[in-house]
Design a protein around this motif. Sequence first.
Motif, mmCIF file in Angstrom:
data_model
loop_
_atom_site.group_PDB
_atom_site.id
_atom_site.type_symbol
_atom_site.label_atom_id
_atom_site.label_comp_id
_atom_site.label_asym_id
_atom_site.label_seq_id
_atom_site.Cartn_x
_atom_site.Cartn_y
_atom_site.Cartn_z
ATOM 1 N N SER A 39 0.816 -1.207 0.000
ATOM 2 C CA SER A 39 0.000 0.000 0.000
ATOM 3 C C SER A 39 0.855 1.265 0.000
ATOM 4 C CB SER A 39 -0.918 -0.006 1.225
ATOM 5 O OG SER A 39 -1.758 1.110 1.223
ATOM 6 N N SER A 44 -2.700 5.717 -0.231
ATOM 7 C CA SER A 44 -3.350 4.461 0.198
ATOM 8 C C SER A 44 -3.749 3.526 -0.944
ATOM 9 C CB SER A 44 -4.593 4.755 1.057
ATOM 10 O OG SER A 44 -4.227 5.523 2.183
ATOM 11 N N GLY A 46 -3.558 0.457 -3.268
ATOM 12 C CA GLY A 46 -2.988 -0.862 -3.017
ATOM 13 C C GLY A 46 -2.477 -1.533 -4.287
#
Length: 318
Positions: A39, A44, A46
Amino acid sequence: MRTHLGEKPFSCSICGKDFNQRQNLKAHMRTHTGEKPFSCSNCSTGFTQKQNLKTHMRIHTGEKPFICSVCGKDFRQRHYFKVHMRTHTGEKPFICSVCGKSFIERQQLKAHMRTHFDKKTYSCSSCNKTFRHLITLKVHIRTHTGEKTFSCLICSKDFTGRQYFKIHMRIHTREKPFSCSECGKRFVIKQTLKVHMRIHTGEKPFSCSECGKSFAINQSLKIHMRTHTGEKPFSCLICGKDFTLRPHFKSHMRTHTGKKPYSCTRCNKRFRHPNCLTVHMRRHPGEKVLSCSVCGERLSSKYQCKKHKCAGENKSSK
């Protein structure tokens, strides 16, 4: 040794794909499970593989380690750098085994191969258009029947196919799931991202058969071809004047309708064309409607733009 022998002892239990290393199979399984263990600490996002995260981080750091020795253009990903280099070398390593035509990218070859092998077995009884898949034909039939089975609960707009409906919903959710690995710009549709990438690679796969000029998108080629054919598909029903381009036709129609959609923010005077508004704005004291392409400083005339010198220009000229 497995790479030399071609041995692939690790097989995916879901799709049957084989791998020569266990860790490659492990990484592949994430495409089925949806697991993204790596991540980004900034946004954030992924990723299934660590290398993909490493490449993504260059969007935040601005790092572009792959530099073209011919034109100086730089890239975040080796793949796009390699594709770009072919625009200089003329190399087309992907060759059609049927007709011998060659391509810069593998994806282009794959699309081309469909013209040889993909049979369009489903035919529309209304317009005779053919399709490879029955579901595609069913969706197409709705364009004739007017049936729109998917309706937006927010704006009540109706759609013939689920895919069009899903894309439309992103307007409301502001979701842009397709991101450019070079500049970070995001897109609603995958195809738009694909076309956008050609800005970075310099690829222009659509060539004019008359003069050889090439274009990044097929639509630009179609419009260009009108300069050779003399085709003017946009005709004014009032005075009969014909136009090559839709924007010119729309602009012309305002001379009949009297519509003036462009308004001055200072005096509310209205204009038919945006360039007329731009010229008008210069008459207001202190109004700056042009900008420097290097530093972005706003200027009030083309003369000022020519005379303007900024730190960015001085730096680049040294």
